[in-house]
Design an enzyme around this catalytic site. Structure first.
Site, PDB file in Angstrom:
ATOM      1  CE  LYS A 125      -3.660  -0.067   2.339  1.00 58.14           C
ATOM      2  NZ  LYS A 125      -5.039  -0.135   3.418  1.00 58.14           N
TER       3      LYS A 125
HETATM    4  C1  E4P Z   1      -8.371   0.188   4.191  1.00 61.30           C
HETATM    5  O1  E4P Z   1      -7.103   0.116   2.969  1.00 61.30           O
HETATM    6  C2  E4P Z   1      -7.797   1.430   4.688  1.00 61.30           C
HETATM    7  O2  E4P Z   1      -6.795   1.751   5.201  1.00 61.30           O
HETATM    8  C3  E4P Z   1      -9.492   0.871   5.576  1.00 61.30           C
HETATM    9  O3  E4P Z   1     -10.732   1.240   4.933  1.00 61.30           O
HETATM   10  C4  E4P Z   1      -9.669   2.987   6.187  1.00 61.30           C
HETATM   11  O4  E4P Z   1     -10.880   3.222   6.848  1.00 61.30           O
HETATM   12  P1  E4P Z   1     -10.873   4.199   8.006  1.00 61.30           P
HETATM   13  O5  E4P Z   1     -11.756   5.325   6.897  1.00 61.30           O
HETATM   14  O6  E4P Z   1     -12.534   3.546   7.972  1.00 61.30           O
HETATM   15  O7  E4P Z   1     -10.294   4.493   8.865  1.00 61.30           O
END
Ligand code: E4P
Length: 285
Positions: free
Chosen positions: A113
Site C-alpha cells: 500500500k
Molecule cells: C483500507 O484499506 C483502509 O485503510 C480502511 O478501509 C480505512 O478505513 P477508515 O476510514 O474507517 O479508517
C-alpha cells in the site's frame, strides 16, 4: 454462507488482527483477502500489549507487523494481503521504494500500500515494473484515480488496486459512493488494468452500494461482515437518501502522463498524518 454466484465483487477484511480473519472466514465461509493499515495494526491486541510494556522500537515494529501479516496469510493462504509503507510529508522516493520492496518480499500474495501522492505514484511506477503488486490508498478524487491508472500503465490487470475511501468522504458531507461510481465508469471507458477497491466502509449501504456499482473488491470491517451475515445477502437495502450528502459529479478526464493530474487532496494529507502519528505512537516514549 457460500459466496453468492452472482456476486462478482471480491470480499476482503479490513483489520490488523488475525483473530478477526478467522472470525470473518467462519462467518462468511469464504474470504478473498485482507487490508491492513498503520492505525489497524496499532489496534492489534498483541501489538497494543507490547506497546504498553514499552517493548516496541522503530525497528522491531516492522517484525511485529510481518508476524501479523504472516498469521493472516496462514488463515487465508491464497488471499491478497495489503500491507502499508510508512509515509509522512518528509518521506522521500528512495526510502518509500526501499520499504515497498522489502514488504513485497514478505510472502506471495502481498500488495504494497502506497499513498496517492506524487512520491507514492513515482514509487508505484517503479514497483509495478519490478512485478510488485500495489494498492494505492487514501484516494479521494477521480483525478487521483486517473493518475494511478497512468502511473502504472503496462501492469497486468489485477496487479494494481486503487482504494477510494467512502466513509471518510461521507464524513465531510459528500457522497463517497459517487466517487467509487465515477472511478468505475472512467476505468470502464479507458479499459483500465486497475481494480477498484471500495474502502472506509462504515455501513451496509456502503457495502451494497459497492456491489450495485460492480466494484471489483470491497474491504470490510469485521462488524460489517457480521452485520451483512445477519442481514442476508439476498435482501439488499435501498440506496442512502441522496439529499443527505452532496453528490460528486463525474469529470470527463483525458488520459495523460500521471504528473499532469492535480492529485492534491486535503483528506489524503490528513490520512497520512493520522497513519503516521498512530504508527510513531507505538514506539515513542
Ligand atoms: C483500507 O484499506 C483502509 O485503510 C480502511 O478501509 C480505512 O478505513 P477508515 O476510514 O474507517 O479508517
Amino acid at each position: 454462507m457460500t459466496k453468492p454466484v452472482n456476486l462478482s465483487t471480491k470480499i476482503f477484511l479490513d483489520s490488523g488482527d488475525p483473530q478477526e480473519t478467522k472470525r470473518a472466514l467462519d462467518t462468511l465461509g469464504f474470504l478473498d483477502g485482507q487490508t491492513t493499515n498503520p492505525t489497524l495494526v496499532s489496534k492489534n491486541p498483541h501489538i497494543t500489549e507490547l506497546k504498553e510494556n514499552g517493548a516496541l522500537t522503530e525497528e522491531t515494529i516492522w517484525n511485529e507487523y510481518r508476524n501479523v501479516a504472516s498469521e493472516i496469510h496462514a488463515v487465508i493462504p491464497e488471499g491478497s494481503i495489503s500491507v502499508e509503507v510508512y509515509a509522512d510529508d518528509q518521506t522521500d522516493y528512495e526510502s518509500m521504494l526501499e520499504k515497498g520492496r522489502e514488504l513485497s518480499r514478505w510472502f506471495d500474495g502481498i500488495f504494497v500500500k502506497l499513498p496517492v501522492t506524487s512520491v507514492g505514484l513515482r514509487v508505484a511506477e517503479t514497483l509495478v515494473k519490478e512485478g510488485v503488486n500495489i494498492n494505492m490508498t487514501l484516494c479521494f478524487s477521480q483525478e487521483q484515480a486517473a493518475a494511478v491508472h497512468a502511473a502504472t500503465r503496462g501492469a497486468r490487470r489485477g496487479q494494481v488496486y486503487v482504494s477510494p475511501f467512502i466513509g471518510r468522504l461521507d464524513d465531510t458531507g459528500v457522497r463517497g459512493l459517487d466517487l467509487v461510481e465515477n472511478i468505475v465508469r472512467m476505468y470502464g471507458e479507458w479499459g483500465s488494468h486497475v481494480l477498484v477497491l471500495g474502502a472506509s466502509i462504515r455501513n451496509l449501504e456502503h457495502l451494497f452500494g459497492c456491489f450495485e456499482r460492480k466494484v471489483d473488491i470491497v474491504t470490510v470491517p469485521i462488524a460489517m461482515i457480521e452485520a451483512w451475515k445477519a442481514h442476508g445477502i439476498e435482501n439488499p437495502l435501498g440506496e442512502q437518501d441522496p439529499s443527505v450528502l452532496a453528490s460528486i459529479p463525474f469529470v470527463d478526464l483525458k488520459e495523460k502522463d500521471f504528473t499532469a493530474y492535480d492529485i492534491n487532496h486535503p483528506l489524503t494529507d490528513a490520512g497520512i498524518g493520522k497513519f503516521s502519528s498512530d504508527w510513531k505512537n507505538l514506539f515513542s516514549k
